[in-house]
Design a protein around this motif. Structure first.
Motif, PDB file in Angstrom:
ATOM      1  N   SER A 276     128.489  79.131  38.163  1.00 44.06           N
ATOM      2  CA  SER A 276     127.430  78.891  39.419  1.00 44.06           C
ATOM      3  C   SER A 276     125.995  78.202  39.249  1.00 44.06           C
ATOM      4  CB  SER A 276     128.213  78.957  40.796  1.00 44.06           C
ATOM      5  OG  SER A 276     128.170  80.543  40.296  1.00 44.06           O
ATOM      6  N   VAL A 297     125.352  74.378  42.765  1.00 43.79           N
ATOM      7  CA  VAL A 297     125.909  73.789  42.176  1.00 43.79           C
ATOM      8  C   VAL A 297     126.543  74.747  41.200  1.00 43.79           C
ATOM      9  CG1 VAL A 297     126.085  71.970  40.059  1.00 43.79           C
ATOM     10  CG2 VAL A 297     124.094  71.780  41.620  1.00 43.79           C
ATOM     11  N   GLN A 298     128.240  74.130  41.753  1.00 43.47           N
ATOM     12  CA  GLN A 298     128.978  74.994  41.117  1.00 43.47           C
ATOM     13  C   GLN A 298     130.018  73.180  40.855  1.00 43.47           C
ATOM     14  OE1 GLN A 298     132.255  76.096  43.181  1.00 43.47           O
ATOM     15  NE2 GLN A 298     133.520  76.865  42.013  1.00 43.47           N
ATOM     16  N   PRO A 299     129.491  73.994  39.301  1.00 40.05           N
ATOM     17  CA  PRO A 299     130.753  72.431  38.693  1.00 40.05           C
ATOM     18  C   PRO A 299     132.403  72.839  38.986  1.00 40.05           C
ATOM     19  CG  PRO A 299     129.405  73.760  37.159  1.00 40.05           C
ATOM     20  CD  PRO A 299     129.029  74.231  38.181  1.00 40.05           C
ATOM     21  N   ARG A 300     132.892  71.433  38.391  1.00 36.52           N
ATOM     22  CA  ARG A 300     134.375  71.459  38.418  1.00 36.52           C
ATOM     23  C   ARG A 300     134.809  72.124  37.382  1.00 36.52           C
ATOM     24  NH1 ARG A 300     136.357  65.838  40.510  1.00 36.52           N
ATOM     25  NH2 ARG A 300     134.456  64.986  42.599  1.00 36.52           N
ATOM     26  N   SER A 301     136.218  72.924  37.663  1.00 36.45           N
ATOM     27  CA  SER A 301     136.537  74.123  37.093  1.00 36.45           C
ATOM     28  C   SER A 301     137.992  74.287  37.765  1.00 36.45           C
ATOM     29  CB  SER A 301     136.313  75.027  36.486  1.00 36.45           C
ATOM     30  OG  SER A 301     135.890  75.878  38.113  1.00 36.45           O
ATOM     31  N   GLY A 368     134.745  72.133  43.774  1.00 36.36           N
ATOM     32  CA  GLY A 368     133.765  72.386  42.574  1.00 36.36           C
ATOM     33  C   GLY A 368     133.189  71.792  43.863  1.00 36.36           C
ATOM     34  N   ASN A 370     128.660  71.436  45.711  1.00 41.08           N
ATOM     35  CA  ASN A 370     127.494  70.990  45.636  1.00 41.08           C
ATOM     36  C   ASN A 370     126.841  71.763  47.090  1.00 41.08           C
ATOM     37  OD1 ASN A 370     126.744  69.872  42.363  1.00 41.08           O
ATOM     38  ND2 ASN A 370     128.638  68.892  43.971  1.00 41.08           N
TER      39      ASN A 370
END
Length: 949
Positions: A276, A297-301, A368, A370
């Motif tokens: 994040s 932002v927390q990219p999808r994981s 994820g 945003n």
């Protein structure tokens, strides 16, 4: 007037116009002008702006002085606690001046023990619990209220506010780490008369560090067991001196979990896979205006949560002593020939394993998020105007498994869940002092949540879900086994309770305000009022996405939904005393009610030509019967009775798994204006002793939902909370000791209940007009719930170099009236009532006694070095983890202790810290049912290297 100011004014006018719908603007204007408005919404904390800091410079400077005193303290001199501060009323205030039960923990304490997720945060706050499910179903509870898992259409009972932005969806709190935190506060009781979104039970407020014009950079690297690597970086400073500053935060957390998947040993459960980032900019073009822009932002994981379950043997007797036939139990299913062909897997050794799971289809839960926030603050002669505009989204995708290595479920779970919220808040705050000071404002929230919960059956699903009779009929020969496979293989449905697909739209428009009436220097009356217009709608359906490999086995229609099959009798049915219709016979049995009340059953074959051709196709596909095009239906009719019985068994099996289907429709909307208020007199006996009383009223919006394709509107939840408290500073200002007595009375509490099932009852009465009422589980209103008890929050610094923090509670949370709770599993015997009365019972998840103790010891050593050690212990007495209050659901009292010990330098440029989570390796499960439990997370050891530069 600048364009930005014009835009803000236009937004404010739009909100005023919108909120006129439920009531006249003149009373609203009078309400705002008179500011008969609320006491401490203590967890609804707005951002700390430059203006707020200026307004409270005295308190701020005292806090800075104390921080310096702590850093430079003589090792023989205790720290004097003068200013434990909170930001609960949009101002930096002394904790002792806030007339509400509030707990606060500092970010530095969280950092020292690597406490970054929501579970770790709540371990350090009193009378609040994190109820772990998965990243979507977890929930927060306060004072024993709120454990029930939330649905997509339901508001959280406990609010979460991050940097002034209210998160209106529980899942937003469970999937990412909280880093670069300044403070975490929890306020108990209804919130909403001060700002933001209302919450009926309480709220947690997380405040992160803001941009500064002073350069500041820090790092932390953690290495630990289970291949854990965590990296955290935060820093910022001036871009343009006195005009533009920035701050950035990056957090990366990766590591294995504690429980391995035997099907693929590279997969572990409770693994960490989180990244994040957040960047903020602070613009201060004048002394009277500031703007802060934050992007996160927390990219999808993916992290594996679902399926972390250890199974135990299902009891062989029910609560009344009758035998449990285990007809649908895994023990029975796994002894079928189908599942005993491989000697590598069996019920006793693998299914009941205590040190691993064995899931072939489960995949990580993908999440994820945003977000963006814009804070604008204008300082006028005697007022401050604040505007907070925010966006937040969230994505969730789950692929689950039934817990075996067999091909039973594929790609099943929350196939997608996309949540979006947009909010706008405008707030006007007066200067403090004088006879009255106040804050008032408007709030708007728009939520859209689209979700589809998918279920796909695999090649082994038919053999798993078949009843004993169906399995025996089909597992006889090649044709039967072909039918057994195709009965479910590849079937794909939008399928879940309350619906497979939902398109939820919630809109909230509110006006709120709060006033402090300073009658004397000692006596203050805080009053507050809020009105929120709630409008909620939901478009929903449960349907087949793909019929898979056995479309010809579909029913013809279910609930007037055309599924493309043909009519046939699935099981031998008696028309009368002398006539039976054999299983597999073309047609359907129709029951009619005669004038005298008796019933007549008739076989009606109303299959169309295309349906008869489909029946012939089935006969040819599974039994090789030749098709005569000129006489539709003849190929099927030529099947033997045994073959037709197999067809009937396969179709019955398929129909039982399809269950409820209904076409997309709009449920009954929820539209109502909800009030909230607070009245709180405070009397300050002296600088070190304050007493207060508060009466808070809050309401949580109702729910627009469907149950089995029929609208099931849930009413709003209403909470009246009474609180009597004392706040004191004792022992030469070394002990903060705050005590509160509370009682919350909740009417129409929202949780899962046993309700009349109109859908199933109607279907049952089509076959038998005298069939009894059917019931199902769904979110509904519980008549009355009560929680009462005692809360203590204290901080002690009378021991040199040591700070102690203690927060504890005694809580008695019960169902005052709940006559129709779901039956627990042990009451599944034949003839058991469809529901149970649990009035007077303690709520699930509610411990009578809970407390946490924090210890921080820091000692100057050597030349400019500092030795430090920290400990946090959380205790909860026994509670029932099962929502139906099963006798098997009790969890014994447990204590979780986190410990840290390290060495750094006084300039904080370098520090090394050994961290141990669950120091004493407490193995008490977190949940338990009558044939499974969720194991505790075992002890974890890691080392953190950190510093500033």
């Amino acid at each position: 007037m600048s364009s930005r100011t014009k835009k803000s004014a236009q937004e404010k006018n739009v909100l005023f116009a919108a909120i006129q719908k439920p009531f006249s603007i003149k009373p609203l204007a009078l309400f705002i002008a008179s500011v008969a408005l609320s006491s401490v919404s203590a967890a609804q904390t707005a951002p700390i702006t430059e203006e707020l800091v200026a307004e409270n410079s005295t308190v701020e400077s005292e806090a800075v002085e104390n921080s310096a005193t702590l850093a430079l303290a003589d090792k023989d001199r205790p720290l004097v606690l003068q200013t434990v501060v909170v930001r609960s009323r949009n101002r930096i205030e002394k904790l002792q001046d806030v007339p509400l039960s509030v707990s606060v923990v500092q970010g530095k304490e969280l950092e020292r023990l690597n406490a970054t997720d929501i579970a770790a945060l709540t371990q350090r706050l009193a009378n609040i619990s994190w109820n772990q499910g998965n990243q979507r179903t977890s929930s927060l509870s306060i004072r024993g209220i709120g454990k029930q898992g939330q649905t997509e259409a339901q508001d959280p009972a406990v609010g979460l506010i991050v940097d002034g932005v209210n998160y209106a969806y529980n899942a937003l709190s469970s999937s990412f780490d909280f880093t670069d935190v300044e403070t975490v506060e929890v306020a108990r009781g209804p919130q909403g008369t001060l700002l933001g979104k209302n919450s009926s039970i309480g709220a947690i407020n997380v405040t992160t560090k803001r941009p500064s014009f002073d350069s500041d950079f820090s790092y932390a690297l953690t290495f630990g067991e289970w291949d854990t690597v965590q990296g955290r970086f935060a820093g910022g400073g001036a871009v343009v001196d006195d005009l533009l500053a920035w701050r950035g935060t990056l957090s990366v957390s990766k590591g294995q979990g504690d429980l391995k998947n035997a099907y693929n040993t590279d997969e572990t459960y409770t693994n960490k896979e989180r990244v994040s980032g957040r960047v903020q900019f602070l613009l201060t073009p004048t002394e009277d205006f500031s703007a802060r822009l934050a992007l996160d932002v927390q990219p999808r994981s993916g992290e594996r949560t679902n399926g972390r379950t250890i199974r135990t043997p299902t009891p062989t007797t029910y609560s009344n002593g009758s035998a449990n036939p285990l007809s649908e139990d895994a023990k029975t299913r796994l002894t079928r020939r189908w599942f005993t062909q491989s000697p590598a897997y069996n019920y006793a050794d693998q299914y009941l394993a205590t040190d691993e799971v064995n899931n072939d289809s489960a995949r990580p839960l993908i999440t994820g998020s945003n977000g963006a926030t814009l804070d604008l603050n204008w300082k006028l002669d005697s007022h401050t105007i604040t505007s907070i505009t925010a966006y937040k989204d969230y994505h969730f995708n789950a692929v689950n498994d039934e817990g075996t290595p067999f091909d039973i479920q594929r790609n099943s779970g929350g196939f997608f869940n996309d949540y979006k919220q947009v909010s706008q808040e405008i707030r006007l705050s007066s200067q403090q002092g004088g006879f009255v000071d106040y804050q008032t404002g408007l709030y708007y929230l728009d939520v859209n949540n689209k979700s589809e919960y998918q279920r796909i059956w695999g090649n082994d699903a038919g053999a798993w879900f078949a009843s004993n009779a169906q399995y025996t009929t089909l597992d006889k020969d090649g044709a039967g086994r072909y039918l057994l496979i195709n009965s479910l293989s590849g079937l794909d449905m939008a399928w879940n309770s309350p619906a497979g697909f939902q398109d939820i739209n919630n809109e909230s428009i509110a006006a709120f305000g709060q006033a402090n009436w300073n009658f004397t220097d000692k006596f203050v009356l805080t009053t507050g009022l809020r009105f929120t217009r709630e409008e909620r709608d939901n478009r929903t359906s449960t349907h087949i996405i793909d019929s898979g490999f056995g479309a010809e086995l579909n029913p013809s229609t279910v609930n007037d939904v055309n599924l493309g099959g043909f009519h046939s009798v699935n099981a031998t049915t008696a028309l009368n005393a002398t006539t039976n219709v054999a299983a597999g016979t073309l047609g359907r049995v129709v029951t009619t009610v005669n004038p005298d009340g008796t019933t007549t059953k008739t076989l009606v074959n109303d299959n169309t030509v295309s349906q008869l051709k489909l029946a012939d196709f089935l006969a040819n596909k599974y039994f090789g019967t030749a098709i005569a095009e000129a006489t539709p239906g003849s190929a099927y009719n030529s099947l033997t009775a045994a073959q037709k019985t197999q067809v009937g068994a396969a179709k019955a099996l398929r129909q039982s798994q399809i269950g409820v289907v209904f076409n997309e429709f709009d449920v009954e909307p929820y539209e109502k204006t909800l009030p909230a208020f607070v009245i709180s007199p405070t009397y300050k006996f002296n600088e070190n002793l304050t007493a207060y009383f508060s009466w808070q009223h809050g309401e949580k919006a109702g729910i627009a939902q469907a149950t089995n394709g029929i609208s099931n509107l849930v009413k709003e939840e209403k909470n009246d909370a009474l609180e009597l408290g004392v706040k004191s500073l004792l022992l030469d200002n070394t002990l903060v000791f705050n005590l509160a007595l509370f009682e919350m009375n909740i009417k129409d509490y929202q949780q899962t209940s046993r309700i009349f099932d109109e859908y199933s009852t109607t279907l049952a009465r089509q076959a038998d007009p005298n069939a009894p009422d059917r019931f199902t589980n769904a979110t509904a209103n519980i008549p009355k719930v009560r929680s009462r008890g005692l809360e203590i929050d204290s901080i002690y610094s009378g021991i040199p170099n040591t700070t102690l923090r203690f927060a504890g509670a005694y809580t008695d949370s019960i169902y005052v009236e709940f006559p129709n709770s779901a039956q627990p599993s042990e009451n599944g015997y034949t003839g058991a009532p469809p529901y149970q009365d649990v009035s007077g019972e303690t709520l699930p998840g509610a411990s009578k006694v809970s407390f946490n103790l924090g210890v921080d010891y820091r000692l100057p050593v050597f030349d400019g070095k500092e030795f430090h050690t920290s400990l946090n212990a959380q205790y909860n007495s026994k509670f029932n983890s099962d929502n139906s209050l099963s006798s098997y659901g009790w969890i014994e009292g447990r204590t979780l202790v986190d410990f840290g010990i390290g060495l750094g330098n006084s300039k904080q440029t370098f520090d090394v810290n050994l961290v141990v989570k669950n120091l004493f390796d407490d193995d008490t499960p977190s949940t338990r049912t009558w044939n499974s439990y969720t194991p505790a997370t075992p002890r974890w050891i890691g080392v953190t290297f950190s510093g500033r530069f």
